[in-house]
Design an enzyme around this catalytic site. Structure first.
Site, short mmCIF file in Angstrom:
data_model
loop_
_atom_site.label_atom_id
_atom_site.label_comp_id
_atom_site.label_asym_id
_atom_site.label_seq_id
_atom_site.Cartn_x
_atom_site.Cartn_y
_atom_site.Cartn_z
CB CYS A 1 -0.96 0.00 1.19
SG CYS A 1 -1.75 -1.59 1.42
CG HIS B 1 -2.41 4.29 5.24
ND1 HIS B 1 -2.30 4.21 3.87
CD2 HIS B 1 -2.56 3.01 5.67
CE1 HIS B 1 -2.39 2.94 3.49
NE2 HIS B 1 -2.54 2.19 4.57
CG HIS C 1 -6.53 0.64 1.18
ND1 HIS C 1 -5.57 1.37 0.49
CD2 HIS C 1 -5.83 -0.17 2.01
CE1 HIS C 1 -4.37 1.03 0.91
NE2 HIS C 1 -4.49 0.08 1.83
#
Lengths: 397, 201, 85
Positions: free
Chosen positions: A159, A290, A325
């Site tokens: 990620c 995040h 995400h």
């Protein structure tokens, strides 16, 4: 403080739509792109995701690809986003030849392998996708289509991948190894990741609630975003959208997928970014966290933020409530959102928030806020403990 | 930004059921009850790290390689990791596809990212340093050299473990080297390519 | 009764790749997580998979795992009460 690396173009595709304008409109209106999957064929169709509501055929049409093309969804999304960035930066065909391309992906072409792998023997037409299992293939296809012939490479660090791609590009320009580079990432939705994340039991059955006490996990999303970075001597009269003034990467060294309780990796990455930028914590005007809304990330990231900013935590929120995400593309999508905030001098509203986590007592910004923004911190933390933080600053700082 | 003279301190190869350190063979698969190369190497090299057995092939290769590379030396905590390969985590990706047919295994899914091997190395040696993982068709000495140089010249790392850890269809190809200012072999893209291609007789 | 406990120990050793462990090294009352066997969050998820695969018990909330997997005895008790296979 040395000037940051100039950004002269950006492009994006996400659940908010194709292109900067559509994304900006949705962010300003506080309108999320999270919904149930309709394009991706999955038995988990009740899970909220950030899907781009266009079939691959439609995406290929937009790119005017021949019918026998072998672009997987990741390559299609990426090409649309990168094209927009290059057009904005006005890079000439001649300059493209020496322009580098650092692209990130975690899914690569895996979605097509899962679609067609049963058919490779029977269906000759689908064999052209066999090569697509290689993540570098997605990058190569895009580079060829875009006409980019300079230094090309693929980064795959979960990620934080596209944030690392941006960092690498900035470093190579700073060290003089490159004059121009397109940096970012792309990841499509896939059954591969949906099923995988489900087995980790970190997917929420409702729209995600970053930093909320009652958060119950993340929503997966798909998207692509790219920035064009150029060295000072190449700028001429070009409009500089913003600058990458700081970057930092660190490994949490705790667990393959969970973050440490004290947010050590995050803490180190943020500190390193502040150090490169020559900034103190109180210079940060907004944090694009995040903020995946998992129990673990938000607690860990929240703790790291408190360790650095103490009681003077700047305005912050997570834009994953808009896009889900997007895995490897997340860092790049959020880079674009951060640069848009700088351009508009606005913080876009955080969504789905009610109660702060008792451990850190952080309340994200939940309404559209006009503010003097000079420096924005953007965090991207990946599996494998790979933590990256970027700082975007106004031009002229 | 001062340019440091970077040197290769040590290097390791793992291929064809053998492990080499600085060009010398230090382990070869022996016939016997235990036919798994990775397991045999783990035992022979006395790694004493039970988490090893939970890892996927790529991470096991990375742990074995760094154990041989570093040996008994202390690792500088800022030692960065710059690793690359061609096949990403394909070996494990395919296992995940299989498990999707029944009940998905979280322990398999966790390894469907190539950078997890760097996470495992970081956990074992307590490195909270910089990590990057590149995917390229072939071993690219220039890429590894350029990035390692940036990291060391910007004082972000006192040393770098750099190289290639690749696994496909049970065929593995590993080449890692430890780079710092004190080694014996001058560090260059050409030297990396040459050492990577090293053939044992 | 004791067969289930032995069966569980064998399954756990295999499923969680506890290569260097033997069945008789795992005590029935020993904590499986934390200091005991040193299992982690991914191991807990794999045990949830094991419950479903071998005993037909579906757990939807990973937090339940903390109590159920506290020890071999606790696991066996839970399985005996809820198994559908």
């Amino acid at each position: 403080m040395t000037k940051g690396i100039a950004v002269t173009g950006m492009g994006i595709v996400s659940a908010l739509g194709l292109g900067i304008d559509k994304n900006l409109k949705a962010l300003t209106a506080g309108k999320s792109g999270i919904s149930n999957p309709t394009i991706l064929k999955t038995r988990h169709s009740s899970l909220p995701v950030g899907e781009i509501e266009l079939k691959d055929l439609e995406l290929a049409d937009r790119l005017k690809l021949p019918s026998n093309h072998s672009f997987t969804r990741g390559a299609l999304l990426g090409s649309i986003a990168a094209k927009e960035a290059l057009q904005q930066a006005g890079i000439s065909k001649e300059d493209l030849i020496a322009t580098g391309f650092i692209s990130a992906t975690s899914v690569g072409g895996m979605d097509y392998i899962e679609k067609y792998s049963n058919n490779f023997e029977k269906e000759e037409t689908h064999r052209r996708f066999i090569r697509a299992q290689h993540p570098g293939f997605t990058t190569g296809q895009m580079a060829t289509w875009l006409g980019l012939k300079g230094y090309t490479t693929t980064i795959s660090t979960a990620c934080s991948s596209s944030a690392n791609a941006i960092m690498l590009g900035a470093r190579m320009i700073r060290s003089g190894q490159l004059k121009r580079v397109v940096v970012g990432g792309t990841d499509p939705l896939s059954r591969f990741t949906l099923n995988g994340f489900k087995s980790l039991m970190i997917l929420s059955s409702e729209a995600c609630k970053p930093f909320d006490e009652h958060r119950s996990g993340l929503n997966l999303g798909e998207g692509a975003a790219y920035l064009v970075l150029e060295a000072e001597e190449c700028l001429g009269e070009k409009k500089v959208l913003g600058r990458i003034s700081g970057y930092g990467n660190a490994n949490d060294a705790f667990h393959q997928t969970a973050s440490s309780e004290t947010g050590e990796g995050a803490f180190l990455a943020i500190n390193r970014a502040l150090k490169t930028a020559g900034l103190s914590p109180d210079s940060i005007d907004y944090i694009n966290a995040h903020g995946t809304a998992t129990q673990n990330n938000d607690l860990s990231e929240g703790r790291a933020l408190r360790r650095i900013f103490g009681d003077s935590l700047p305005d912050m929120n997570s834009t994953k409530t808009y896009t889900g995400h997007t895995l490897a593309a997340a860092g790049a999508l959020e880079a674009v959102f951060s640069l848009l905030s700088l351009q508009q001098q606005k913080i876009f509203p955080g969504l789905n928030f009610n109660d702060p986590m008792p451990e850190t007592d952080i309340t994200p910004v939940t309404t559209l806020k006009e503010k003097n923004l000079q420096h924005i911190l953007s965090n991207s933390f990946g599996f494998g403990g790979n933590c990256t933080s970027l700082i975007f600053s106004n031009n002229g700082e | 930004m001062t340019s440091k003279s970077l040197m290769i301190k040590s290097y390791v190869h793992i291929r064809n059921n053998k492990i080499f350190r600085n060009g010398k063979e230090i382990f070869a698969l022996e016939s016997g009850l235990e036919t798994d190369f990775l397991k045999q190497a783990y035992k022979k090299l006395k790694l004493n790290y039970p988490k090893f057995h939970k890892m996927d092939g790529l991470s096991k290769l990375g742990i074995l390689a760094t154990a041989v590379l570093i040996g008994e030396e202390t690792v500088d905590p800022t030692t960065a990791l710059v690793v690359s390969n061609s096949n990403s985590s394909l070996d494990t990706d395919l296992k995940h596809f299989e498990s999707m047919k029944n009940i998905v295994s979280p322990a398999i899914f966790v390894y469907t990212l190539p950078n997890i091997v760097m996470g495992e190395i970081s956990i074992k040696y307590k490195l909270q340093s910089e990590n990057t993982f590149f995917i390229s068709n072939d071993f690219n000495g220039h890429l590894l050299k350029d990035y390692s140089e940036i990291l060391m010249n910007s004082a972000r790392a006192a040393a770098v473990v750099s190289g290639w850890i690749d696994l496909k269809n049970e065929e593995y190809d590993v080449f890692l080297c430890l780079i710092d200012e004190k080694g014996n072999i001058p560090f260059s893209a050409e030297k990396l390519e040459q050492l990577y291609r090293f053939e044992n007789e | 009764m004791s067969d289930l406990r032995t069966e569980l120990k064998e399954s756990i050793i295999e499923q969680l790749n506890l290569e260097e462990m033997e069945v008789d090294e795992i005590q029935n009352d020993e904590p499986l997580f934390g200091d005991g066997l040193g299992l982690d969050s991914i191991d807990a998820l794999e045990l949830i998979v094991l419950l479903e695969k071998d005993y037909g018990i579906k757990l939807n909330d990973p937090a339940q795992g903390k109590e159920i997997f506290a020890s071999i005895n606790k696991m066996a008790e839970y399985i005996e009460a809820h198994r559908t296979k």
